[in-house]
Design a protein around this motif. Structure first.
Motif, PDB file in Angstrom:
ATOM      1  N   LEU A   1      -9.044  39.310   1.982  1.00  0.00           N
ATOM      2  CA  LEU A   1      -7.895  39.543   2.855  1.00  0.00           C
ATOM      3  C   LEU A   1      -8.120  40.701   3.829  1.00  0.00           C
ATOM      4  O   LEU A   1      -7.576  40.708   4.930  1.00  0.00           O
ATOM      5  CB  LEU A   1      -6.649  39.810   2.008  1.00  0.00           C
ATOM      6  CG  LEU A   1      -6.170  38.604   1.197  1.00  0.00           C
ATOM      7  CD1 LEU A   1      -5.064  39.010   0.234  1.00  0.00           C
ATOM      8  CD2 LEU A   1      -5.690  37.493   2.114  1.00  0.00           C
ATOM      9  N   GLY A   2      -8.918  41.671   3.427  1.00  0.00           N
ATOM     10  CA  GLY A   2      -9.183  42.800   4.306  1.00  0.00           C
ATOM     11  C   GLY A   2      -9.892  42.395   5.594  1.00  0.00           C
ATOM     12  O   GLY A   2      -9.863  43.126   6.581  1.00  0.00           O
ATOM     13  N   SER A   3     -10.529  41.232   5.582  1.00  0.00           N
ATOM     14  CA  SER A   3     -11.279  40.767   6.757  1.00  0.00           C
ATOM     15  C   SER A   3     -10.383  40.343   7.911  1.00  0.00           C
ATOM     16  O   SER A   3     -10.849  40.256   9.055  1.00  0.00           O
ATOM     17  CB  SER A   3     -12.183  39.592   6.370  1.00  0.00           C
ATOM     18  OG  SER A   3     -13.175  40.012   5.473  1.00  0.00           O
ATOM     19  N   ILE A   4      -9.118  40.062   7.625  1.00  0.00           N
ATOM     20  CA  ILE A   4      -8.214  39.624   8.699  1.00  0.00           C
ATOM     21  C   ILE A   4      -8.095  40.715   9.759  1.00  0.00           C
ATOM     22  O   ILE A   4      -8.330  40.483  10.942  1.00  0.00           O
ATOM     23  CB  ILE A   4      -6.825  39.280   8.120  1.00  0.00           C
ATOM     24  CG1 ILE A   4      -6.937  38.125   7.116  1.00  0.00           C
ATOM     25  CG2 ILE A   4      -5.843  38.941   9.244  1.00  0.00           C
ATOM     26  CD1 ILE A   4      -5.663  37.853   6.333  1.00  0.00           C
ATOM     27  N   ASP A   5      -7.755  41.892   9.320  1.00  0.00           N
ATOM     28  CA  ASP A   5      -7.623  42.992  10.273  1.00  0.00           C
ATOM     29  C   ASP A   5      -8.974  43.335  10.901  1.00  0.00           C
ATOM     30  O   ASP A   5      -9.053  43.704  12.076  1.00  0.00           O
ATOM     31  CB  ASP A   5      -7.033  44.227   9.578  1.00  0.00           C
ATOM     32  CG  ASP A   5      -6.668  45.316  10.564  1.00  0.00           C
ATOM     33  OD1 ASP A   5      -6.085  44.987  11.613  1.00  0.00           O
ATOM     34  OD2 ASP A   5      -6.955  46.489  10.299  1.00  0.00           O
ATOM     35  N   VAL A   6     -10.037  43.195  10.110  1.00  0.00           N
ATOM     36  CA  VAL A   6     -11.369  43.516  10.624  1.00  0.00           C
ATOM     37  C   VAL A   6     -11.765  42.576  11.761  1.00  0.00           C
ATOM     38  O   VAL A   6     -12.239  43.027  12.811  1.00  0.00           O
ATOM     39  CB  VAL A   6     -12.425  43.474   9.494  1.00  0.00           C
ATOM     40  CG1 VAL A   6     -13.830  43.701  10.066  1.00  0.00           C
ATOM     41  CG2 VAL A   6     -12.123  44.518   8.429  1.00  0.00           C
TER      42      VAL A   6
ATOM     43  N   PHE B   1     -19.129  48.339  14.064  1.00  0.00           N
ATOM     44  CA  PHE B   1     -20.216  47.547  13.483  1.00  0.00           C
ATOM     45  C   PHE B   1     -20.097  46.128  14.026  1.00  0.00           C
ATOM     46  O   PHE B   1     -19.085  45.766  14.623  1.00  0.00           O
ATOM     47  CB  PHE B   1     -20.224  47.593  11.951  1.00  0.00           C
ATOM     48  CG  PHE B   1     -18.953  47.185  11.279  1.00  0.00           C
ATOM     49  CD1 PHE B   1     -17.859  48.048  11.243  1.00  0.00           C
ATOM     50  CD2 PHE B   1     -18.825  45.949  10.661  1.00  0.00           C
ATOM     51  CE1 PHE B   1     -16.675  47.688  10.621  1.00  0.00           C
ATOM     52  CE2 PHE B   1     -17.654  45.586  10.032  1.00  0.00           C
ATOM     53  CZ  PHE B   1     -16.569  46.456  10.008  1.00  0.00           C
TER      54      PHE B   1
ATOM     55  N   LYS C   1      -9.836  43.484  14.834  1.00  0.00           N
ATOM     56  CA  LYS C   1     -10.309  44.735  15.447  1.00  0.00           C
ATOM     57  C   LYS C   1     -11.683  44.560  16.097  1.00  0.00           C
ATOM     58  O   LYS C   1     -11.984  45.216  17.094  1.00  0.00           O
ATOM     59  CB  LYS C   1     -10.335  45.852  14.398  1.00  0.00           C
ATOM     60  CG  LYS C   1      -8.952  46.438  14.100  1.00  0.00           C
ATOM     61  CD  LYS C   1      -9.060  47.697  13.235  1.00  0.00           C
ATOM     62  CE  LYS C   1      -7.802  48.553  13.273  1.00  0.00           C
ATOM     63  NZ  LYS C   1      -6.573  47.908  12.824  1.00  0.00           N
TER      64      LYS C   1
ATOM     65  N   LEU D   1     -10.699  51.118  15.974  1.00  0.00           N
ATOM     66  CA  LEU D   1     -11.661  50.095  16.393  1.00  0.00           C
ATOM     67  C   LEU D   1     -12.751  49.970  15.344  1.00  0.00           C
ATOM     68  O   LEU D   1     -12.795  50.747  14.386  1.00  0.00           O
ATOM     69  CB  LEU D   1     -12.240  50.500  17.763  1.00  0.00           C
ATOM     70  CG  LEU D   1     -11.162  50.622  18.867  1.00  0.00           C
ATOM     71  CD1 LEU D   1     -11.733  51.281  20.107  1.00  0.00           C
ATOM     72  CD2 LEU D   1     -10.571  49.259  19.206  1.00  0.00           C
ATOM     73  N   THR D   2     -13.646  48.984  15.507  1.00  0.00           N
ATOM     74  CA  THR D   2     -14.684  48.760  14.503  1.00  0.00           C
ATOM     75  C   THR D   2     -16.063  49.050  15.066  1.00  0.00           C
ATOM     76  O   THR D   2     -16.470  48.446  16.055  1.00  0.00           O
ATOM     77  CB  THR D   2     -14.664  47.303  13.982  1.00  0.00           C
ATOM     78  OG1 THR D   2     -14.557  46.426  15.087  1.00  0.00           O
ATOM     79  CG2 THR D   2     -13.516  47.080  13.036  1.00  0.00           C
TER      80      THR D   2
END
Lengths: 132, 132, 132, 132
Positions: free
Chosen positions: A46-51, A92, A54, A89-90
């Protein structure tokens, strides 16, 4: 960014992830960083949604892939803390800026859920839809 | 995550902290990162409340212990800035992902207030409730 | 607010909800509005988590039950928009301020998930733990 | 909520909007309010993106359609200010809770961009995909 283009990229990304045996979510934004299309495969953390959101946002806001953004927005880069602007922001890979053949920014795609290398490969495969 | 399981873990964590002579707060979330149970011992620093919540949230959102998350979300890791997603995550130990014997994610527990080592020890002790 | 008192209230609230055949979540905060204990029964709508937290928060921040707060923080009340302060408050019942016999504020309890009437009844039953 | 179900609903919603000659965006979330799929048609007001997300979120968090939520979260309803919880909710139609035939909540769909009546009609048409 037309919805039909975004949908084609999304379907390509999901098919490629399935072929690779990984689970990802995919976000596509327009040139103004507003969401156009999104999908999450079953089993994606689930954490990948925001990732993925972003990653796409990072790529379009700075008109560069998030992997390149990582080189400058890092404690050792020359714009350290840039990653803390714009709501976070990300720094990577997995976010690709999408341009027309004449270099105009159309939007961006972000992929997250697999390894960074796989996320990048899936995003690149999807981005090919725009030029083919 | 059943409330009865969460309550059992919570009681075990508090008893273990008391035995060790430390003060902690404990947060237990379900597989979708929603809170199930929480408790704070007298004397625990107030800042630990958000920390234990974020430890549990980090563990379940990325399906890994927050100590492992720290390795990838660190400036020297391959996903630097990951800790800035999802409303802010915790890149140090004390958050454990909880899985069934077949590997399905059930939720997570986060402990904060003592040293990181003690927080981890308390969380591990509590997590044993699920398998015993 | 001692954790032992909060735990006693929490258990009473959950037992009362179970007796009534409803599902609720319960939040107990101290006199400074910091969380002390929380629990969510299976089947409680997820939106109730934030609601029970805000009910307890509302009660302690203004030292009045959230049902009384509703009378002033309403478009027809004399402090309309008060409900938009402090990160958002709740202008309906289910949050009770908890005081010692000499009137000192100890904290508050918030209950959400059932009808407002049932939420209030459960909170009142739980609050009796403090004086008995 | 399976991605294949969400995709089917999304395609139905977009086709229905096109048939009606309106522009909308559509958000589908799972039972824990996490996004599963999203699409925005060209010409949809940008403000509708957050609206459709909040409609879906409102419906699933309180297990009721956002039009019904409006009745209780209104200044004249018995839970005024409820719309200020959970990061802000929507007190008008266009968000539908999706349930299995035995009543289990599967998720929700939110539609925004056209008139509220049209948004509701499109969401209803899309929801039929789940039962047919």
């Amino acid at each position: 960014m037309k919805l039909s283009s975004a949908t084609a990229m999304l379907e390509t990304a999901l098919a490629e992830a399935q072929r690779m045996g990984v689970q990802v979510c995919v976000s596509i934004v327009d040139a103004a960083a507003w969401p156009v299309a999104f999908a999450r495969m079953e089993g994606t953390p689930l954490g990948s949604i925001d990732v993925c959101n972003k990653k796409a946002r990072t790529a379009v806001l700075f008109q560069m892939d998030s992997a390149d953004f990582a080189k400058i927005a890092h404690p050792d880069g020359h714009a350290y803390s840039l990653e803390n602007t714009n709501g976070g922001l990300t720094s990577f890979g997995g976010g690709l800026v999408l341009k027309t053949t004449d270099g105009t920014v159309m939007g961006a795609i972000g992929v997250s859920g697999a390894s960074t290398e796989d996320d990048i490969a899936i995003a690149r495969k999807a981005a090919l839809c725009l030029t083919s």
